[in-house]
Design an enzyme around this catalytic site. Structure first.
Site, PDB file in Angstrom:
ATOM      1  N   HIS A  97     -44.308 116.824  59.648  1.00  0.00           N
ATOM      2  CA  HIS A  97     -42.887 116.354  59.797  1.00  0.00           C
ATOM      3  C   HIS A  97     -42.019 117.184  59.070  1.00  0.00           C
ATOM      4  O   HIS A  97     -41.175 117.635  59.199  1.00  0.00           O
ATOM      5  CB  HIS A  97     -42.592 115.010  59.732  1.00  0.00           C
ATOM      6  CG  HIS A  97     -43.380 113.993  60.317  1.00  0.00           C
ATOM      7  ND1 HIS A  97     -43.900 114.149  61.411  1.00  0.00           N
ATOM      8  CD2 HIS A  97     -43.929 112.831  59.805  1.00  0.00           C
ATOM      9  CE1 HIS A  97     -44.598 113.085  61.921  1.00  0.00           C
ATOM     10  NE2 HIS A  97     -44.466 112.165  60.951  1.00  0.00           N
ATOM     11  N   ASP A 130     -45.664 115.934  67.407  1.00  0.00           N
ATOM     12  CA  ASP A 130     -45.249 115.616  66.257  1.00  0.00           C
ATOM     13  C   ASP A 130     -43.758 114.942  66.299  1.00  0.00           C
ATOM     14  O   ASP A 130     -43.073 115.296  66.929  1.00  0.00           O
ATOM     15  CB  ASP A 130     -44.872 116.878  65.120  1.00  0.00           C
ATOM     16  CG  ASP A 130     -44.161 116.546  63.764  1.00  0.00           C
ATOM     17  OD1 ASP A 130     -43.540 115.719  63.744  1.00  0.00           O
ATOM     18  OD2 ASP A 130     -44.487 117.280  62.938  1.00  0.00           O
ATOM     19  N   HIS A 131     -44.073 113.484  66.213  1.00  0.00           N
ATOM     20  CA  HIS A 131     -42.979 112.636  66.989  1.00  0.00           C
ATOM     21  C   HIS A 131     -41.510 113.228  66.220  1.00  0.00           C
ATOM     22  O   HIS A 131     -40.498 113.032  66.852  1.00  0.00           O
ATOM     23  CB  HIS A 131     -43.081 111.201  66.719  1.00  0.00           C
ATOM     24  CG  HIS A 131     -42.911 110.609  65.471  1.00  0.00           C
ATOM     25  ND1 HIS A 131     -43.921 110.853  64.461  1.00  0.00           N
ATOM     26  CD2 HIS A 131     -41.728 109.895  64.868  1.00  0.00           C
ATOM     27  CE1 HIS A 131     -43.295 109.836  63.432  1.00  0.00           C
ATOM     28  NE2 HIS A 131     -41.991 109.470  63.772  1.00  0.00           N
TER      29      HIS A 131
HETATM   30  C1  BG6 Z   1     -45.713 108.766  60.659  1.00  0.00           C
HETATM   31  C2  BG6 Z   1     -46.366 108.591  59.264  1.00  0.00           C
HETATM   32  O1  BG6 Z   1     -46.158 109.866  61.113  1.00  0.00           O
HETATM   33  O2  BG6 Z   1     -44.240 108.729  60.401  1.00  0.00           O
HETATM   34  C3  BG6 Z   1     -45.889 107.215  58.861  1.00  0.00           C
HETATM   35  O3  BG6 Z   1     -47.634 108.228  59.396  1.00  0.00           O
HETATM   36  C4  BG6 Z   1     -44.254 107.242  58.785  1.00  0.00           C
HETATM   37  O4  BG6 Z   1     -46.367 107.083  57.537  1.00  0.00           O
HETATM   38  C5  BG6 Z   1     -43.525 107.651  60.027  1.00  0.00           C
HETATM   39  O5  BG6 Z   1     -43.759 105.826  58.269  1.00  0.00           O
HETATM   40  C6  BG6 Z   1     -42.265 108.012  59.846  1.00  0.00           C
HETATM   41  O6  BG6 Z   1     -41.668 107.975  60.952  1.00  0.00           O
HETATM   42  P1  BG6 Z   1     -39.895 107.644  61.463  1.00  0.00           P
HETATM   43  O7  BG6 Z   1     -39.849 108.162  62.767  1.00  0.00           O
HETATM   44  O8  BG6 Z   1     -39.957 106.292  61.159  1.00  0.00           O
HETATM   45  O9  BG6 Z   1     -39.302 108.379  60.278  1.00  0.00           O
END
Ligand code: BG6
Length: 518
Positions: free
Chosen positions: A266, A203-204
């Site tokens: 997230h 989960d990034h």
């Molecule tokens: C991803 C989603 O997991 O997270 C995207 O699939 C979203 O739709 C993105 O834009 C948001 O990540 P960050 O790091 O740009 O907030």
């Protein structure tokens, strides 16, 4: 992110803070989906950053697997160009050259056993030529329908068997399933081949510095924990707002929607970090178990509560950064009558002793007024009316804002007396900004996660039960929303804070979303 990667810097203000301790050990990374977007935008830049910080072992190599017909030479050219284009900061030419020289490419079908024979041969060569010692990390950066098949093939080819001290690990990208049933099924399929300890569900958001800092902020400082409970906290607001639209991902997004795309992963991860109890240590299992307990304490909403406590929205046309932008239904690969939500807001309760009756308001959406992710902890008002003519309900609440992005930091807002003979108050802020204090080069957020996986530290990765609990929490919403198509889409203009129903959700509780300043 385990205990041994936590360092105390006594005076970090003027130093370039490198959060990592030492280079990881020898390893080969096999990236499935090597010709795809995630690889060029995030994974290669993250590997460059690790390499330029000397955090990869000299015994390191990358094998890209993709269906695009390329050979190693042409793939290397692409990677070299991608580094120029997507690196988060300037990479020294010798670093990028050394990395590119360690990249190989194999074109193949993910379902074809021959592809895996090719992988075996290349990995054996890596072990000989680069000394990667049989330690192999497989990164599944493909469309989700390939996850189970790739793992099955890896198993059949004997490529994930750990023996003689060699490790074999698999990073699984999101989305992990499409709903609870498919997540359970995927977990079961992965576990027929892999042990849980070999599976790294990414989960990034957990790779973001500010997100990791929530644990440090809460548990390394004595002054916040005593007030971190229902006695002092009135409500918690988690906002993940994006100003972008679906950006060419209409095909995927229209089958997912904001709820599936952002909430079970997230947003619930952010919630878990805010609401968890102190773990007994920073060991992976201790941290993950406390987070899992929070997810377990979130009661799935009844169908009636779905109707009252959740809001969905879809953007219409409007303005982003002063430019006119199209409605969601006019985006590429989105059906003109799509009922997919691009915004969601909800009220959840965490039924444990610490947070009983403290509402957690969550909202996320695309094409909102600005890009901002933050967690606002709103404290209760003081119990007594001390100042004549100042009704206590006119006093603003103290708010602690954890700003995840883009302006990373922490702000504490409180009331102060306006200078002068009469007692008048104004809200002021104490502000900590990462960029003022730490000279950290910009990163992708994937660095820590890749580094941790090679090290064998799963703290920041999701356990099987956590992923399933996330889907379990959104299940009633998916069911009720599926049964009752929205009648008012599009219901918010691009460039706003979402539909008015999201404000009404809080109005009904006598509260407001925190006004996020420009
Ligand atoms: C991803 C989603 O997991 O997270 C995207 O699939 C979203 O739709 C993105 O834009 C948001 O990540 P960050 O790091 O740009 O907030």
């Amino acid at each position: 992110m385990s205990a041994d990667s936590i360092h105390v810097e006594l005076d970090p203000a003027s130093e370039l803070v490198n959060p990592f301790a030492r280079p990881v050990g020898p390893a080969a990374i096999v990236i499935f989906g090597a010709a795809g977007d995630l690889t060029k935008r995030k994974l290669i830049p993250a590997l460059c950053n690790l390499s330029s910080d000397n955090l990869l072992a000299p015994e390191f190599a990358i094998l890209g697997i993709g269906r695009t017909a390329l050979d190693t030479a042409s793939y290397r050219e692409r990677v070299a160009e991608d580094i120029q284009k997507y690196a988060t900061h300037e990479i020294a030419p010798e670093v990028s050259k050394a990395l590119v020289e360690r990249v190989h490419y194999l074109a193949g079908d993910f379902n074809d056993p021959k592809t895996y024979e090719g992988i075996r041969a290349q990995l054996a060569e890596f072990d000989k030529k680069h000394g990667t010692r049989g330690n192999h990390l497989y990164y599944l950066s493909t469309a989700p329908e390939h996850f189970a098949g790739i793992v099955e093939q890896l198993g059949a080819a004997g490529l994930v068997t750990e023996k003689d001290g060699q490790w074999r690990r698999v990073i699984v990208e999101k989305p992990f399933g499409h709903d609870l049933d498919s997540a359970i099924e995927l977990n079961a399929k992965l576990r027929t081949v892999l042990r849980e300890s070999q599976i790294y569900r990414i989960d990034h958001y957990l790779g973001k510095e500010t997100v990791q800092n929530i644990l440090v902020f809460r548990f390394a400082n004595g002054m916040f924990e005593p007030v971190w409970n229902r006695q002092y906290i009135d409500n918690v607001q988690i906002t993940v707002a994006e100003s972008l639209g679906v950006e060419g991902r209409g095909g995927y997004y229209d089958t997912a929607g904001a709820l599936r795309d952002m909430v079970p992963n997230h947003l619930l991860q952010l919630l878990a970090l805010v609401a968890m109890e102190p773990p007994t240590s920073f060991e992976a299992e201790a941290v993950r178990e406390e987070k899992a307990k929070v997810l377990r304490a979130i009661q799935p909403l009844s169908p009636e509560r779905v109707l009252t406590d959740t809001v969905r929205g879809q953007y219409g046309e409007g303005y982003t950064d002063g430019k006119k932008v199209a409605a969601y239904r006019s985006e590429d690969r989105v059906p003109p009558k799509s009922n997919t939500e691009t915004f969601v807001a909800m009220k959840l309760s965490v039924d444990n002793w610490r947070f009983a009756d403290v509402p957690f308001y969550l909202r996320t959406g695309k094409r909102m007024a600005r890009r901002v992710s933050e967690i606002a902890i709103q404290f209760r008002r003081p119990p007594l009316l001390l100042f004549r003519n100042t009704p206590v309900e006119h006093l603003s609440r103290n708010v602690l804002v954890i700003r995840v992005q883009p302006d990373e930091g922490i702000t504490l807002r409180f009331g102060a007396k306006i200078p002068g003979p009469s007692v008048r108050m104004s809200n002021v802020a104490m502000d900590f900004r990462y960029k003022d204090h730490f000279k950290q080069a910009p990163s992708t957020g994937y660095e820590t996660l890749i580094y941790d996986c090679i090290k064998g530290d799963p703290t920041l990765f999701q356990r099987a039960d956590m992923v399933e609990m996330g889907w379990g929490i959104v299940k009633p919403m998916l069911e009720v929303w599926g049964a009752l198509p929205p009648r008012n889409f599009p219901n918010y203009s691009s460039g706003t804070w979402g539909p008015k129903e999201a404000d009404e959700l809080l109005d009904r509780d006598g509260r407001k979303w925190r006004k996020i300043e420009e």
